[in-house]
Design a protein around this motif. Structure first.
Motif, PDB file in Angstrom:
ATOM      1  N   THR A   1      11.445 -41.072  -7.005  1.00 34.22           N
ATOM      2  CA  THR A   1      10.018 -41.071  -6.302  1.00 34.22           C
ATOM      3  C   THR A   1       9.146 -39.844  -7.128  1.00 34.22           C
ATOM      4  OG1 THR A   1      10.855 -41.463  -4.104  1.00 34.22           O
ATOM      5  CG2 THR A   1       8.553 -40.244  -4.176  1.00 34.22           C
ATOM      6  N   ALA A   2       7.892 -40.165  -7.561  1.00 38.70           N
ATOM      7  CA  ALA A   2       7.227 -39.360  -8.520  1.00 38.70           C
ATOM      8  C   ALA A   2       6.035 -38.682  -7.613  1.00 38.70           C
ATOM      9  CB  ALA A   2       6.568 -39.997  -9.574  1.00 38.70           C
ATOM     10  N   ARG A   3       5.530 -37.394  -7.730  1.00 41.65           N
ATOM     11  CA  ARG A   3       4.367 -36.848  -7.045  1.00 41.65           C
ATOM     12  C   ARG A   3       3.852 -35.854  -8.080  1.00 41.65           C
ATOM     13  NH1 ARG A   3       5.229 -33.181  -2.165  1.00 41.65           N
ATOM     14  NH2 ARG A   3       6.160 -31.318  -3.733  1.00 41.65           N
ATOM     15  N   THR A   4       2.579 -35.531  -8.224  1.00 43.55           N
ATOM     16  CA  THR A   4       1.886 -34.619  -8.694  1.00 43.55           C
ATOM     17  C   THR A   4       2.276 -33.061  -8.408  1.00 43.55           C
ATOM     18  OG1 THR A   4       0.079 -36.175  -9.209  1.00 43.55           O
ATOM     19  CG2 THR A   4      -0.158 -33.686  -9.469  1.00 43.55           C
ATOM     20  N   GLU A   5       2.967 -32.468  -9.350  1.00 44.68           N
ATOM     21  CA  GLU A   5       3.258 -31.106  -9.013  1.00 44.68           C
ATOM     22  C   GLU A   5       2.234 -30.136  -8.633  1.00 44.68           C
ATOM     23  OE1 GLU A   5       6.376 -27.439 -10.938  1.00 44.68           O
ATOM     24  OE2 GLU A   5       5.625 -29.385 -11.986  1.00 44.68           O
TER      25      GLU A   5
ATOM     26  N   LEU B   1       0.628 -21.404 -14.644  1.00 49.26           N
ATOM     27  CA  LEU B   1      -0.006 -22.021 -15.872  1.00 49.26           C
ATOM     28  C   LEU B   1       0.552 -21.105 -17.097  1.00 49.26           C
ATOM     29  CD1 LEU B   1      -3.384 -22.473 -14.644  1.00 49.26           C
ATOM     30  CD2 LEU B   1      -1.736 -24.311 -14.809  1.00 49.26           C
ATOM     31  N   GLU B   2       0.766 -21.908 -18.301  1.00 47.21           N
ATOM     32  CA  GLU B   2       1.119 -21.235 -19.505  1.00 47.21           C
ATOM     33  C   GLU B   2       0.197 -20.558 -19.914  1.00 47.21           C
ATOM     34  OE1 GLU B   2       2.490 -24.057 -22.142  1.00 47.21           O
ATOM     35  OE2 GLU B   2       4.283 -25.042 -20.600  1.00 47.21           O
ATOM     36  N   ALA B   3       0.649 -19.403 -20.897  1.00 50.12           N
ATOM     37  CA  ALA B   3      -0.294 -18.471 -21.437  1.00 50.12           C
ATOM     38  C   ALA B   3      -1.339 -19.385 -22.300  1.00 50.12           C
ATOM     39  CB  ALA B   3       0.430 -17.512 -22.474  1.00 50.12           C
ATOM     40  N   GLY B   4      -2.530 -18.946 -21.880  1.00 54.37           N
ATOM     41  CA  GLY B   4      -3.866 -19.486 -22.643  1.00 54.37           C
ATOM     42  C   GLY B   4      -4.264 -20.653 -21.930  1.00 54.37           C
ATOM     43  N   SER B   5      -3.530 -21.389 -20.931  1.00 59.32           N
ATOM     44  CA  SER B   5      -3.905 -22.619 -20.270  1.00 59.32           C
ATOM     45  C   SER B   5      -5.045 -22.511 -19.601  1.00 59.32           C
ATOM     46  CB  SER B   5      -2.833 -23.269 -19.643  1.00 59.32           C
ATOM     47  OG  SER B   5      -2.342 -22.356 -18.556  1.00 59.32           O
TER      48      SER B   5
ATOM     49  N   THR C   1      -5.916 -28.214 -17.969  1.00 54.10           N
ATOM     50  CA  THR C   1      -4.566 -28.654 -18.168  1.00 54.10           C
ATOM     51  C   THR C   1      -3.955 -29.343 -17.141  1.00 54.10           C
ATOM     52  OG1 THR C   1      -4.177 -26.241 -18.972  1.00 54.10           O
ATOM     53  CG2 THR C   1      -2.099 -27.478 -18.571  1.00 54.10           C
ATOM     54  N   PRO C   2      -3.480 -30.631 -17.357  1.00 56.56           N
ATOM     55  CA  PRO C   2      -3.111 -31.384 -16.513  1.00 56.56           C
ATOM     56  C   PRO C   2      -1.712 -30.928 -15.863  1.00 56.56           C
ATOM     57  CG  PRO C   2      -2.561 -32.053 -18.765  1.00 56.56           C
ATOM     58  CD  PRO C   2      -3.374 -31.106 -18.826  1.00 56.56           C
ATOM     59  N   ARG C   3      -1.451 -31.316 -14.557  1.00 55.67           N
ATOM     60  CA  ARG C   3      -0.548 -30.803 -13.731  1.00 55.67           C
ATOM     61  C   ARG C   3       0.825 -31.822 -13.981  1.00 55.67           C
ATOM     62  NH1 ARG C   3      -2.318 -30.438  -7.623  1.00 55.67           N
ATOM     63  NH2 ARG C   3      -3.643 -32.247  -8.101  1.00 55.67           N
ATOM     64  N   ALA C   4       1.848 -31.221 -13.976  1.00 53.57           N
ATOM     65  CA  ALA C   4       3.126 -31.978 -14.241  1.00 53.57           C
ATOM     66  C   ALA C   4       3.425 -33.013 -13.072  1.00 53.57           C
ATOM     67  CB  ALA C   4       4.291 -30.946 -14.540  1.00 53.57           C
TER      68      ALA C   4
END
Length: 501
Positions: free
Chosen positions: A106-110, A115-119, A124-127
């Motif tokens: 089952t997949a879902r947007t995290e 967020l990583e540095a500079g993002s 930035t798209p969510r995982a």
């Protein structure tokens, strides 16, 4: 050279094919006359019996399975959302489901991803989160064969909650062959022991779900050492001794033998940013307790508040933050909400109807639970009702004020200890920006110089921590710039009453 076309040859070919077709027709007609059509009735009767036979065998199989399950299989069902459910689900995912490389997921947007540095400088798209989609599994544990099944209906409902991480939100049923559930209980206890061993490095903070129906794990924070909360060492020692004595099983027996309610209340008060909430989290980690956040302004009425407290386990910390703001200015908030509602033509605003008597009742009323540590925090202790702070409801008051020179020196040592510098050198990409030649003795001398620049009882620990955040990579720079920072911060102290913890 092509052969000439002969009409007679074509006619002969057509005649031969017509003769063959006539022979086939004559043969089939003869065979049909020889067949006994009563056989077709028998075939149709057999075909009609097949569905009835299938239903009979299916019913017999279900009855046999029910009979075997009733007399030869033991099972234990764990409801969704229970901490025990999460412990068992985690073990199954790690040892049964994941090693088999599930093809169905089952997949879902995290949500809530750091967020990583500079993002933050760009979108930035969510995982995407992937959860194993399984209904039932069989596995061996020890010498016993277990079967586990889960309700996908509850799993689908849990997926609608953005804070759900796919573990422990569905009903589990664990089964094994035998007339006793003892093997299942042993397995469940083992799963809980494994989960507890992993959770000893974290503090689990519970909050009410978005519907206000049940308690859900909100955060799993790494343990925070008490050394990171800076206030008087003697007072800190007295606080730890008081809590340790209260949690001692002998204290509980002593209270019960004297017919005294087994409760303990604490009040942490002081200016904003002095570490009241941080101390509560550190105490939960120190004594291995879960922390339950109770936000009184968001509770509809006294009945909901009572229901919440009844569902809190006995051995934990209950945190009521900013207790002075619960009823202060309530009329102003109501008037403002009504004005906003009228101007925007919106629905009637939702204002908490929890009363002071309702809060007092859940703290030490007839139906109140025992065995918990209740911690209340406030920035304005003088605005609290005396009924709330009397002995029996608040047994230990702790003032957390501005930082002292001694605490500032301790904070400096903690920020720039050699082991932290060593870790930073290994993980930082700019290792040349760190001072690699500071010994422990030199660090102590620098800490003394640093603390000498800090005025006594002037700045909060959060203010000083903000300074350190800008100078973590350079010890000498932190010492050289502290004097300038103090001069800049002192004129702004008149506005510090606007801060919120």
């Amino acid at each position: 050279m092509s052969q000439p076309f002969h009409a007679g040859g074509a006619a002969n070919l057509l005649d031969s094919r017509a003769q063959s077709f006539g022979f086939l027709k004559t043969t089939l007609a003869a065979r049909l006359h020889e067949l006994d059509f009563t056989h077709f009735g028998s075939i149709l009767a057999v075909v009609g019996i097949v569905p009835a036979a299938f239903r009979f065998f299916h019913s017999a199989w279900q009855s046999a399975a029910t009979w075997v399950k009733r007399f030869f299989i033991a099972s234990v069902t764990i409801p969704p959302g229970d901490p025990l459910n999460r412990s068992v689900s985690s073990w199954i995912l790690e040892n049964v489901v994941e090693p088999r490389h599930m093809r169905f997921q089952t997949a879902r947007t995290e949500v809530g991803r750091d967020l990583e540095a500079g993002s933050h400088l760009k979108k930035t798209p969510r995982a995407v989160q992937y959860f194993p989609h399984w209904r039932s599994e069989w596995f061996w544990y020890g010498k016993t064969l277990f079967g586990v099944s889960r309700s996908l209906d509850s799993f689908t409902a849990g997926m609608q909650d953005p804070t759900y991480d796919g573990v422990g939100g569905e009903e589990l049923t664990i089964s094994c062959l035998g007339l006793s559930a003892t093997p299942i209980r042993a397995f469940i206890n083992k799963c809980r022991e494994i989960a507890d061993s992993k959770a000893q490095f974290y503090v689990i903070i519970y909050a009410r779900d978005r519907f206000g129906l049940s308690w859900k794990p909100k955060y799993r924070k790494p343990l925070r050492r008490l050394e990171t909360v800076h206030f008087d060492d003697k007072v800190k020692h007295n606080l730890l001794s008081d809590i340790r004595n209260y949690l001692d099983p002998r204290t509980k027996k002593l209270y019960q033998s004297r017919s005294m309610p087994y409760r303990r209340g604490y009040l942490f008060y002081g200016p904003p940013g002095t570490g009241k909430s941080s101390l509560s989290t550190a105490l939960a980690g120190e004594f291995g307790l879960d922390l339950y956040e109770v936000k009184v302004p968001s509770i509809a009425n006294d009945g909901d508040l009572e229901q919440m407290f009844q569902e809190i386990p006995p051995r934990c910390i209950v945190l009521l933050e900013d207790i002075d703001a619960v009823w202060a200015g309530r009329e102003q908030r109501l008037e403002r909400s009504i004005c906003d509602s009228a101007s925007e033509r919106s629905a009637t605003p939702s204002i908490s109807n929890v009363t002071l008597s309702g809060l007092l009742n859940v703290l030490d009323g007839v139906g109140s639970q025992e065995g918990r540590l209740v911690i209340m925090t406030t920035n304005k202790p003088d605005q609290l009702d005396s009924a709330l702070t009397r002995p029996g409801r608040v047994d230990f008051k702790l003032y957390l004020g501005n930082i002292s020179k001694a605490s500032a020196e301790q904070m400096f040592m903690r920020m720039f200890a050699p082991d932290l510098l060593s870790w930073a050198r290994q993980s930082s990409e700019k290792s040349d920006s760190l001072d690699e030649h500071i010994s422990l003795e030199q660090l102590r001398m620098l800490a003394a110089r640093f603390a000498a620049e800090i005025p006594e009882d002037t700045f909060t620990p959060s203010q000083l921590q903000g300074f350190f955040q800008s100078h973590l990579n350079d010890v000498m720079q932190a010492v050289s710039r502290i004097s300038e920072w103090v001069k800049q911060e002192l004129p702004d102290r008149s506005d510090r009453h606007l801060e919120v913890c």
